[in-house]
Design a protein around this motif. Structure first.
Motif: not given
Length: 481
Positions: A140-161
């Motif tokens: 239940l938790a694992a899929p949300s990790v990636m979704v939230l990681l994409i959701g809170v970061t800005t495309p570019g260097p921040q998301r890449s890091r």
């Protein structure tokens, strides 16, 4: 899916597939809070990854204290893998319905409670049940990790890091788990490989409640029957193979388990033909070009998970290593994995997915076969270095395998089934590990003794990546630039 990237969570989160989410941040988060949010999510992923390996070093001690037989000991690993792998086919869509933050909070809470229950277990049955519930929480938790990681970061260097930290957590998780498992087992007792999740999980919950935002929900239909049928089919198969080792292949229990697996498989096919959003779209298996890479992802972990499991038995019960020595002997596996995992994205544009994947799978076959030779010559004078070398080769092969296989799977998936492909990719990894371990446990039990049977068991284990080598090498195609 970019070439050489890996996926460990479904991409079918709020707002659609990962490609749509990647175009922009889904929520506005203050700059300072983004760093904290990323750390919380990476810590969550690390906790879930560590739990797939931390119990391995503790297995001999658990078996002695709780009275596990040689055949039933594998259920400590497979119970977690089956519930995790089976339910993750469905849980990504559950996160879309209730919100990924809420799904993560519920999943981690279930994971913590199950971990404590496992540490307090006084019987084998209670521990196996706790491990299965842990898998439910992780799924239940694992899929949300990636979704939230994409959701809170800005495309570019921040998301890449942020994604680099996420990949590092995956790559280092096995090593952290093996080392931590050895230290905790030898100093505090095997119970602490379970208890350790409680303080980490509570830290994750506290941080998630304060710093993680909720993302928009999305209406979708749940294929509950398909997920249940697929999980039941695999669980029945694992139970049949494990039980056959102790009861015999003609036992009514074993034959009944195979019958349940067959009926569940038929039910799965019938349901998936009619459901508008199936967890396992039958289109993936319409041709070997698409089915080959998927089936290879089922058998690759069957060899890798079994290697770690039986190497633990070899080092502690045959060679007399301490739990800490066992953890150290297996750490080179993860170091090799990290090295080639970092090199693979640079090599893929020049060599292509098929060449890199075939090279990695060849390393897996040779690494496991090498350990078969080590087991055949094992004795009191066997040094830790003798175990280190096959572990390094296996790790180097694993690091070069998962990225190209995953990239081919995602590239060949129809656009409308990207989320299902990502879920199926991870689900097959977990289910394949449980299936392979059950089959090889039956092989080991059939040889009559641990000392005499491990060499044969490792040799049979090498057949799994060899099968993947044939499947992937024959039907994988290079992704166009």
């Amino acid at each position: 899916m970019t070439r050489g990237s890996t996926s460990t969570a479904p991409v079918d989160g709020p707002g659609g597939p990962a490609g749509e989410q990647a175009a922009r941040p889904m929520v506005a988060v203050p700059r300072g809070s983004v760093t904290v949010a990323v750390v919380i999510l990476v810590l969550t992923q690390l906790m879930l990854v560590v739990d797939t390996s931390i119990v391995n070093v503790a297995l001999p001690g658990i078996g002695r204290e709780l009275g596990f037989s040689s055949a039933s000991l594998s259920w400590i690993v497979t119970a977690y893998a089956l519930s995790f792998g089976g339910l993750i086919l469905l849980s990504g869509k559950v996160g879309s319905l209730i919100g990924p933050r809420r799904a993560l909070l519920i999943g981690v809470s279930v994971f913590i409670v199950a971990s404590v229950a496992g540490g307090l277990a006084s019987t084998a049955a209670v521990l196996v049940a706790a491990r299965a519930v842990q898998g439910v929480g992780a799924a239940l938790a694992a899929p949300s990790v990636m979704v939230l990681l994409i959701g809170v970061t800005t495309p570019g260097p921040q998301r890449s890091r942020a994604l680099s930290m996420f990949v590092l957590a995956i790559g280092s998780g096995a090593a952290v788990g093996l080392l931590a498992g050895g230290v905790l087992t030898q100093t505090l007792g095997w119970e602490w490989v379970m208890f350790v999740n409680a303080p980490i999980g509570i830290l994750v919950l506290a941080g998630a409640l304060r710093r993680l935002p909720e993302l928009p929900r999305r209406r979708t239909s749940l294929d509950i029957t398909g997920a249940a049928a697929s999980t039941l089919a695999m669980a029945a198969l694992v139970f049949a193979f494990t039980s056959a080792a102790e009861r015999g292949w003609s036992s009514p229990v074993v034959l009944g388990a195979f019958a349940v697996a067959a009926l569940s498989g038929i039910t799965l096919v019938l349901v998936e033909r009619r459901h508008p959003h199936p967890v396992m779209p039958l289109a993936f298996f319409a041709s070997m070009r698409s089915a080959g890479p998927l089936l290879s992802m089922l058998v690759i972990p069957a060899g890798q998970v079994s290697f770690l499991f039986f190497t633990t038995l070899l080092t502690q019960q045959v060679l007399g290593f301490t739990p800490i020595q066992t953890g150290l002997a297996l750490v080179p596996f993860t170091l090799g994995l990290i090295i080639t995992n970092q090199l693979t994205p640079r090599l893929l544009p020049r060599l292509g997915e098929r060449v890199i994947g075939v090279a990695g799978l060849t390393g897996l076959v040779l690494g496991i076969a090498w350990m078969s030779l080590v087991a055949a010559e094992a004795g009191p004078d066997t040094s830790i270095v003798t175990v280190l070398l096959p572990s390094v080769l296996l790790g180097l092969g694993a690091g070069a395998t998962f990225a190209p296989v995953t990239a081919v799977i995602m590239h060949q998936a129809p656009a409308e089934h990207l989320g299902a492909a990502a879920s199926l990719n991870q689900g097959l990894q977990q289910l394949g590990g449980g299936m392979g371990l059950a089959i090889l446990t039956s092989v080991l039990t059939g040889t009559g003794s641990l000392e005499n049977g491990l060499s044969t068991t490792f040799l049979v284990a090498a057949a799994f990546p060899l099968t993947a080598l044939i499947l992937f090498g024959t039907w994988a195609r290079r992704i166009p630039a």
